[in-house]
Every structure is written in structure tokens, then in C-alpha cells.
Design an enzyme around this catalytic site. Structure first.
Site, mmCIF file in Angstrom:
data_model
loop_
_atom_site.group_PDB
_atom_site.id
_atom_site.type_symbol
_atom_site.label_atom_id
_atom_site.label_comp_id
_atom_site.label_asym_id
_atom_site.label_seq_id
_atom_site.Cartn_x
_atom_site.Cartn_y
_atom_site.Cartn_z
ATOM 1 N N HIS A 125 77.233 27.359 -3.198
ATOM 2 C CA HIS A 125 78.401 27.322 -2.311
ATOM 3 C C HIS A 125 78.861 25.883 -2.114
ATOM 4 C CE1 HIS A 125 80.245 27.940 1.925
ATOM 5 N NE2 HIS A 125 81.139 28.259 1.007
ATOM 6 N N CYS A 149 73.190 26.823 5.711
ATOM 7 C CA CYS A 149 74.498 26.222 5.981
ATOM 8 C C CYS A 149 75.541 27.293 6.258
ATOM 9 C CB CYS A 149 74.949 25.347 4.812
ATOM 10 S SG CYS A 149 73.965 23.852 4.657
ATOM 11 N N HIS A 150 75.679 28.238 5.328
ATOM 12 C CA HIS A 150 76.737 29.236 5.510
ATOM 13 C C HIS A 150 76.243 30.655 5.262
ATOM 14 C CE1 HIS A 150 78.621 25.378 4.477
ATOM 15 N NE2 HIS A 150 79.402 25.676 5.494
ATOM 16 N N GLY A 151 74.911 30.823 5.295
ATOM 17 C CA GLY A 151 74.355 32.164 5.259
ATOM 18 C C GLY A 151 74.427 32.889 3.940
ATOM 19 N N PRO A 164 78.667 33.650 1.147
ATOM 20 C CA PRO A 164 79.841 33.049 0.502
ATOM 21 C C PRO A 164 79.583 32.412 -0.878
ATOM 22 C CG PRO A 164 78.998 31.594 2.201
ATOM 23 C CD PRO A 164 78.169 32.844 2.268
#
Lengths: 185, 417, 256
Positions: A125, A149-151, A164
């Protein structure tokens, strides 16, 4: 000023103008080419230097790694995740329909020896390092790695399953030098 | 001109109305009226500007690879030379660029000195130039310290120790400059920062230098003011193309040095890593400091020597008031011209004697040359301003000078026939 | 008047040219044994076979006391060694690495990416082992001495007996070319101290020549690239400058 331009520029004949144009254009072209070559040679100093490129292989001894354990080594300034996978981890990675994955890769195509998974530990990502190497880390919903960080959730083959991130964890170039030693790079 | 401004339509015109950059460029680089009789010595201003840009660009790229730490500074430079792509080229361009910069600026200054470019109304233009020279000297000195070789280290030690000559506060100043009790890591670190910073200060002063220049326009070889539009030609294309040609010649010399004799102007000792326990047998500064170094060593007293060395540069600030002769150009000042050339030779002698060991006959030569250096400014110039007659040969205008030169040429040619 | 002026100008020109020359030619006083090195001159190139012989001399003789710490094993590729040869050369050296996961330093074989391992752990050890004299690193020695390759070659050939009534210090040797004449290093080479693989006769001067060439390469590994790029660059610059002169003349023509 105007006066001057007219008084100084009315002289040349048309042949002269033509000649000047040819010389002028070739000179300008040559100057731009030379300047460009020079500019590139200077910009090129910012590309990886010889000593950096020379450090691009690492040898790792896998023998101390027990089943289920993970090892992180540095390669080109990035963490490399090496996991000694258990039978259940291998089968859970194998028993997935490739067609259902966001980034369609079979487990088989991602390993040289199913016991050993070697991936670059950088989330596809935005470049964070996922959790899951240490005992007690959140390994995500698929038992592989989880990027805080963003799962993004990765499975035991390092493939993206949820979140993501667009791609699976990258496989670095490596080969088995002997049964227990791999050379990365 | 009106035509050109009307032509500006579309994006260019839209921008120019709000931010007149194009008008500015037009005024200062295209139509800018320039005396038509400038000789090749007038190329050196633009050459200096181009060299400054080369130095800043190569310097920024070098700073990306260099490490300002006494343990690895030397090795990091060697890494640039060996491992970085074209690193040797980058470093040799920067290293020799410093020398080329000084050659150009010194010629530029000698040109100004010959043609009286410092006189009314260009006093501030000249003084800004001296400020640039001072900044260049500081920058060059600190840059030479960065590779952390023997000459770097001992040059830094000797030059910073100059300040210890001042009574009472001297030692305090030196300790302050070092950030310690000897030239060491804090010194290297701050020199690197300042070496990176000062060139941008130079760019600022250069901008002011150009503003001051364009206020009254360039001086010219006759030293006579521009009287009518017939005396000038537009900067573009005449002087742009002349500058390009001059740049070509300059780059040939520069490239010859970089590619075939990159260390000719350097000192072998600087390829030995700095060693605070061992001074090299013979310390010399870079060639461009040698005349001032000679003045320093010519004086037996430490403080006086230091003061005179600084004075040798600072006296240049006073030039417009030391030489008040009405005629600018030395071409029409037969006496000044003789003293001028003597001064020129004197500077080279100073440079030569600065590279020799400070003993025997060299000290004597250095003293005589130093005395002449200051006498030229402080005695000869004021005296000549009063007593040298205005020559009858002084032309009434630039056009007149150009015409009579052509006339001479025609006469000579017809004689030859 | 005119004549006087041109004389003055000539004199100035002469002074301008000669003074700087005299400054830079003020080198060592003893005349060096100047050699015709193949790497001298505008078209200078290294002779790889000589460099490889020189490397052998370095490895078998000089390396006992002197390092070449700026050179990496991988750099040997430039003088004609293959990747496998380099690997085996590097493998002969032990390097201290670490700390490992147990927090301990460990020894490993050197890799092509490593710098040459020096003979001593640090400078102080080097001094103690050599009677207080520090054997300098040789990677830059040719650049770091006035006279360059000629000086080094002369030094290697310059050993003599002490002249009579010379006050020699203990453990010092006499060398014609060393500043001060007393050098702590005994003459390092002699006939047949190495055996060349290519059958070249290993005379004293041959060995000195080869090792000097090798060290000229370690000092300036960029030399060949620099000179060949330089020839091209200068050719280009001369061409474009002549063309610019043409453009300039044409543009200025309408002023006359």
C-alpha cells in the site's frame, strides 16, 4: 531602440540570412545536446553508486529457525520476512481459490520450498512494515501479517486478502545455495 | 519596443501583466543598451556568473554524498571519487571550479581597475564586487577544509589562528571559531554548513551587483559615458552571442584542467588524511590566497601582519575615493598605465613569493612587493589624480572612438597595399 | 612609443606565464628517475597485465605492512580479474563483522563488496609493530606524494648504503629520494622476491615498476575513463566554440 534595430539589421542579404540560419541551428542543436549529456552525467550521480549496488546480495543461514518461527533480515535496506511455515500454514495457503484473491497468485508460485516463505516485508500500500514477525504480534485475520498503518491483512503466503493494499508482498530474488542457506539478491 | 510589448498576448501576456517577468527579461537581457565597443575583457562578468551556477549545482550534488564528520569525511570524499557514478567528474569540476572562479574574478577586477569601472557613478557597483570577493574567499577557504586532508586541517588551523593575533579577545575568538580547543569535528561541521550557505549569500550580492550595473550600464574601454543611442547596441543578440563564444573558450581551458590535470593546482598532501599530530613540511594556501599570504608573512609582527593582510582586501573598498582622476580608462592615462602594469606584475610576484618558504631573499622580495601593493593605492593613485593631465587623445564619444579606430585600420590597410 | 609598449606587453606576458610555472615546478630537489608510464599523457591507459603483476607484488610483499583501504575487492574487475577470481582473492582475507544476534563480533571471509582488509587492526598497533613508524596506507600514495609515480619508483630503487661519516639513527635506512634520506622501511623488494605467473622476469626494477603502476591505479582508478571522456569533451568544445565564433562574426557583421 527601434531605430537602432532597423539601421543595424537592414543590411544582410537573403543568402546571408539563410546561411546564418543553418549555422545557428546546428550550433544551437549541438549546444543543447552537449548540455544535455553533461546535465545527465551530473544527475546520474544521484543514482545508486557502485558500493550500494555491490551490497545487494545477502546470504542467510536458515538452520536455526524452528517450525513456526520467523526471521527478519536486512536486504537493500528493507526487511526480508522469512517464515518456517507449519503444515497447517502451508495447507491454509494452498487451499484458497486463486480466482477469489485480489492479486491472483498461487502459493506454489510464491515459494521455492513450501516450508520456507521469503517475502519483502514492505506493505504494497504505502510502504509500512507489517506486523506478524514476533510472537504476540497481530497477524491479521488470515494468520499471516497485518499492516497497522491502514489495516491490510496478508495470509500465510504473504498475499493480500483484505484492506487497501493492491498487491501481495513482493518475493525477492533468492536461491537455495544449499539445503539450509539461501542467497537473497 | 512598443511593437514587442504589443505582441505579448496569450499566456505570456496574461502573466506579464500581473508579474512583469518577461518585460524584466526583455529590459535586462534583450534590449538592454550596451556600449558597442566592449572588448573581450567584458566577458568575464557573465563567465563569473556562470561559474557561480556551476559551483552551486555541483556543490549541491556533492553535499548529497559528502559526510561532515572528522572520522569519515576523508573516506566519504574517496567514495565520491571511486563509487559514485561520475563522482570523480563531479568533484574535480567543483574543486577546479574554485580555481577557475578566482581566475575569472581576478581578471574581472583587473579589468575594472584598468578601465576605471569603479569611478562615479559606479562606486557601489565596485564595492558590492569587493563584498562578493570577500564572501568567495570565506567560502573557498571553508570548502578546502571539507576533504579533511592534511592541507585542509593545517590550513584551517593556521588561518583560524590568525584571529589569535588580536589582543585580549583573540584567543576567545579562536576558541569560538573552532567550537573547541582545536580544529575538530565541531569546526568541520560548521564549516560545511557555512560553505553551503555562503554561496547563496553570494547569489544575493550578485543580484544587487547587477541592479547597480544596470542603473548606469556597463563602462567601456574608452571610459567615456554613453552619449547617444548610436553609442549602444542591444545586449541580445550581440553580447549574448559574444558571451557564448567566450564561454566556449573558457570551458576548453576548464575541461583541460578537469580531465587532464585535475590536481595540478592542488597539493599532494591533501590526499593524506588529516593528522593533528604532524604538520606537513611546507604549508601553502591555495594559489588564489598566495598574494595575501605573502603580505601576511612579510611582516615580522603577528598582529600587524594580520591587519595588513585584511587591509589588502579592504583597501579596495576605498578605491573610488583614492583615484579621483576625471578620466576613467587607463588607455588615456599614460602614467597610470605604467603603474598599473607594475601593480599587476607586483601581484604575481606576491603570489609567487607566497608559495616560497619564508626565508632569505624571499622575505625581502615579499616586503618590497607589499610596500608597492599599498603604495599603489594609497600614494600613487591620489597623487596621479591630482597631477596627471587629461590626455588630448580622449575621444568625445564612444562612436568617435570606434570611428577613429576604424580609420586607423583603414589607413594601415591601404599602407600595406 | 608603440614599440616600447609592445615590449612592455611581451614582458608582462612572459612574467605572467613564467612565475606560476616556477611556483609549481618547485618540487623535490633530487632529480627523480622519470619513467615513460603508459598511463601518462592525454591518451594514457593502464596496462592490465602490469597491474595484475603489480597486484601480486602488493599482495605478497607490501600487504605485510601496508593497507589499501579505499580499494574494494570488486574493484579488481577493472584490472582484468574475473568475478570468480575476485571471490577467491577476497576469501583469503578474514574480516571482523558483527555484532551478531548474540551480540558478539565474529570473523568471516571477506566478500567482493568489502574494502581490502589491512594488515593491522588499528594505527597504534601498526606503529608498535614497526618501531613507531607508521606504514602509510597505499591506496592514495601516488597522488599524495610530489612526483607521483616517478617518486614511488625512484624511492623503491633509491636504497643505498649510508655514506661514510653519516650519522645514521638506529633501525633507519638510507634512501636517495626520501626527504631527509633516512627512511624506516627497509628496501622492500629484491630480484625474484615474487614469481610472476606470466613468466616475466622478476628483476628489482621490473617489480618496482609493476607495483608502482598498480598503486597508480589504486590512486586514480578513474584515470582511463577520465582521459577518454576528456578527449571527447575537449573535441566537442573546440568544435562548438569555432561554430559559435562563426555565429558571432555573422551577427556582428551588420554592425560594420
Amino acid at each position: 531602440m527601434k531605430e537602432l534595430n532597423t539601421t543595424t539589421k537592414n543590411k544582410p542579404t537573403s543568402i546571408d540570412e539563410e546561411k546564418r540560419d543553418f549555422l545557428f541551428i546546428t550550433t544551437t542543436g549541438l549546444a543543447i545536446a552537449g548540455g544535455g549529456a553533461f546535465a545527465w552525467s551530473m544527475i546520474d550521480t544521484m543514482n545508486p553508486s557502485k558500493d550500494v549496488l555491490a551490497l545487494s546480495t545477502t546470504e542467510v543461514d536458515l538452520s536455526p529457525l524452528e517450525e513456526g518461527q520467523s526471521l527478519t533480515v536486512m536486504w537493500r535496506g528493507k526487511p526480508i520476512f522469512i517464515r518456517h511455515r507449519s503444515e497447517s500454514e502451508i495447507s491454509s495457503a494452498d487451499n484458497v481459490s486463486v480466482e477469489d484473491l485480489p492479486h491472483k497468485e498461487s502459493d506454489e508460485s510464491r515459494v521455492k520450498n513450501p516450508k520456507w516463505l521469503v517475502v519483502v516485508g514492505v506493505c504494497s500500500h504505502l510502504g509500512c512494515v507489517p506486523l506478524g514477525q514476533k510472537i504476540g504480534d497481530n497477524k491479521g485475520e488470515y494468520g499471516g501479517w497485518f499492516c497497522p498503518c491502514h489495516g491490510s491483512h496478508y495470509d500465510t503466503s504473504g498475499r493480500i486478502r483484505k484492506g487497501p493494499a493492491p498487491l501481495n508482498l513482493e518475493i525477492p530474488p533468492y536461491e537455495f545455495v544449499s539445503d539450509d542457506i539461501i542467497r537473497i539478491g | 519596443m512598443d511593437n514587442q510589448e504589443n505582441k505579448k498576448v496569450g499566456v505570456t501576456g496574461w502573466i506579464d501583466k500581473r508579474l512583469p517577468v518577461f518585460t524584466f527579461i526583455n529590459h535586462n537581457l534583450r534590449d538592454y543598451p550596451t556600449p558597442k565597443n566592449l572588448n573581450y575583457f567584458w566577458n568575464f562578468g557573465s563567465l563569473a556568473g556562470i561559474t557561480l551556477v556551476i559551483m552551486i549545482v555541483t556543490g549541491i550534488l556533492l553535499a548529497m554524498q559528502y559526510t561532515a564528520n572528522t572520522d569519515i569525511a576523508f573516506d566519504s570524499v574517496e567514495r565520491i571519487m571511486r563509487d559514485v557514478n561520475n563522482g570523480w567528474l563531479l568533484r574535480y569540476i567543483h574543486m577546479n571550479g574554485a580555481s577557475m572562479f578566482f581566475i575569472i574574478v581576478y581578471i574581472h577586477m583587473f579589468r575594472g581597475l584598468y578601465y576605471g569601472s569603479y569611478k562615479y557613478p559606479r562606486e557601489i557597483l565596485w564595492m558590492l564586487g569587493v563584498v562578493i570577493l570577500l564572501l568567495m574567499m570565506a567560502t573557498a577557504f571553508m570548502g578546502y577544509v571539507l576533504p579533511w586532508g592534511q592541507m585542509s586541517f593545517w590550513g584551517a588551523t593556521v588561518i583560524t589562528n590568525l584571529f589569535s593575533a588580536f589582543p585580549v579577545i583573540g584567543d576567545y575568538i579562536v576558541t569560538f571559531l573552532w567550537g573547541g580547543f582545536s580544529v575538530d569535528n565541531p569546526t568541520l561541521s560548521r564549516f560545511f554548513v557555512l560553505h553551503y550557505l555562503l554561496p547563496f549569500a553570494i547569489v544575493g550580492v550578485v543580484a544587487l551587483h547587477l541592479v547597480a550595473l544596470h542603473q548606469f550600464g556597463s563602462n567601456n574601454p574608452t571610459g567615456v559615458d554613453v552619449k547617444s543611442s548610436g553609442d549602444t547596441i542591444p545586449f541580445h543578440p550581440y553580447y549574448t552571442v559574444k558571451d557564448y563564444f567566450g564561454l566556449g573558450v573558457f570551458l576548453i581551458v576548464y575541461a583541460a584542467l578537469v580531465f587532464f590535470a585535475p590536481n595540478f593546482l592542488g597539493h599532494p598532501d591533501n590526499y593524506i588524511p588529516a593528522n593533528p599530530l604532524q604538520t606537513p613540511a611546507h604549508i601553502v594556501p591555495e594559489w588564489y590566497f598566495l598574494p595575501f599570504y605573502a603580505i601576511l608573512r612579510a611582516v615580522p609582527d603577528k598582529l600587524t601582519g594580520v591587519l595588513l593582510m585584511f587591509a589588502a582586501v579592504l583597501v579596495l573598498f576605498l578605491l573610488p575615493w583614492l583615484d579621483k582622476h576625471k578620466v576613467r580608462s587607463a588607455t588615456f592615462r599614460p602614467f597610470y598605465k605604467q603603474f598599473y602594469w607594475l601593480f599587476f606584475i607586483n601581484c604575481i610576484v606576491l603570489g609567487w613569493v607566497g608559495a616560497m618558504p619564508a626565508e632569505g631573499v624571499y622575505v625581502l622580495i615579499a616586503r618590497i612587493a607589499s610596500v608597492y601593493y599599498f603604495s599603489f593605492f594609497l600614494i600613487i593613485m591620489p597623487l596621479l589624480s591630482r597631477f596627471e593631465k587629461v590626455s588630448e587623445l580622449l575621444p568625445s564619444s564612444i562612436s568617435a572612438a570606434v570611428l577613429s579606430k576604424k580609420f586607423d585600420k583603414d589607413v594601415n590597410e591601404s599602407y600595406a597595399k | 612609443m608603440k614599440v616600447m609598449q609592445s615590449k612592455l606587453h611581451n614582458f608582462i606576458l612572459l612574467v605572467t606565464i613564467l612565475f606560476p610555472l616556477s611556483v609549481f615546478s618547485a618540487g623535490p630537489k633530487t632529480e627523480l628517475m622519470e619513467q615513460k608510464w603508459p598511463f601518462n599523457g592525454i591518451f594514457g591507459r593502464f596496462d592490465n597485465t602490469a597491474l595484475q603483476r603489480g597486484f601480486k607484488v602488493y599482495r605478497e610483499v607490501c600487504a605485510a605492512c601496508h593497507g589499501i583501504r579505499h580499494v574494494s575487492y570488486r574493484d579488481l574487475k577493472d584490472i582484468g580479474f574475473s568475478s570468480d577470481e575476485i571471490k577467491s582473492i577476497a576469501g583469503e582475507y578474514e574480516i571482523t563483522d558483527g555484532p551478531n544476534d548474540e551480540g558478539e563480533m565474529f570473523q568471516r571471509e571477506a566478500l567482493p563488496s568489502d574494502k581490502f582488509v589491512g594488515p593491522y587492526e588499528n594505527d597504534n598497533v601498526a606503529r608498535v609493530a614497526n618501531n613507531g613508524a607508521y606504514p602509510p596506507d597505499l591506496s592514495l600514495i601516488v597522488k599524495a606524494r610530489a612526483g607521483g609515480a616517478d617518486y614511488l619508483y625512484s624511492l623503491l630503487n633509491g636504497y643505498k648504503e649510508f655514506p661514510e661519516d653519516y650519522e645514521a639513527s638506529d633501525g633507519m635506512y638510507y634512501n636517495t629520494f626520501y626527504p631527509g634520506n633516512q627512511i624506516a622501511m627497509p628496501s622492500p623488494i629484491e630480484d625474484d622476491i615474487v614469481e610472476y605467473d606470466d613468466g616475466t622476469e622478476a628483476t628489482h626494477t621490473q617489480i618496482a615498476k609493476d607495483v608502482t603502476a598498480f598503486l597508480a591505479w589504486t590512486a586514480e582508478p578513474e584515470l582511463e575513463e577520465r582521459k577518454s571522456l576528456g578527449v571527447k569533451t575537449i573535441f566537442f568544445l573546440i568544435l562548438i566554440t569555432i561554430m559559435l565564433l562563426g555565429v558571432k562574426r555573422k551577427i556582428w557583421k551588420d554592425l560594420d
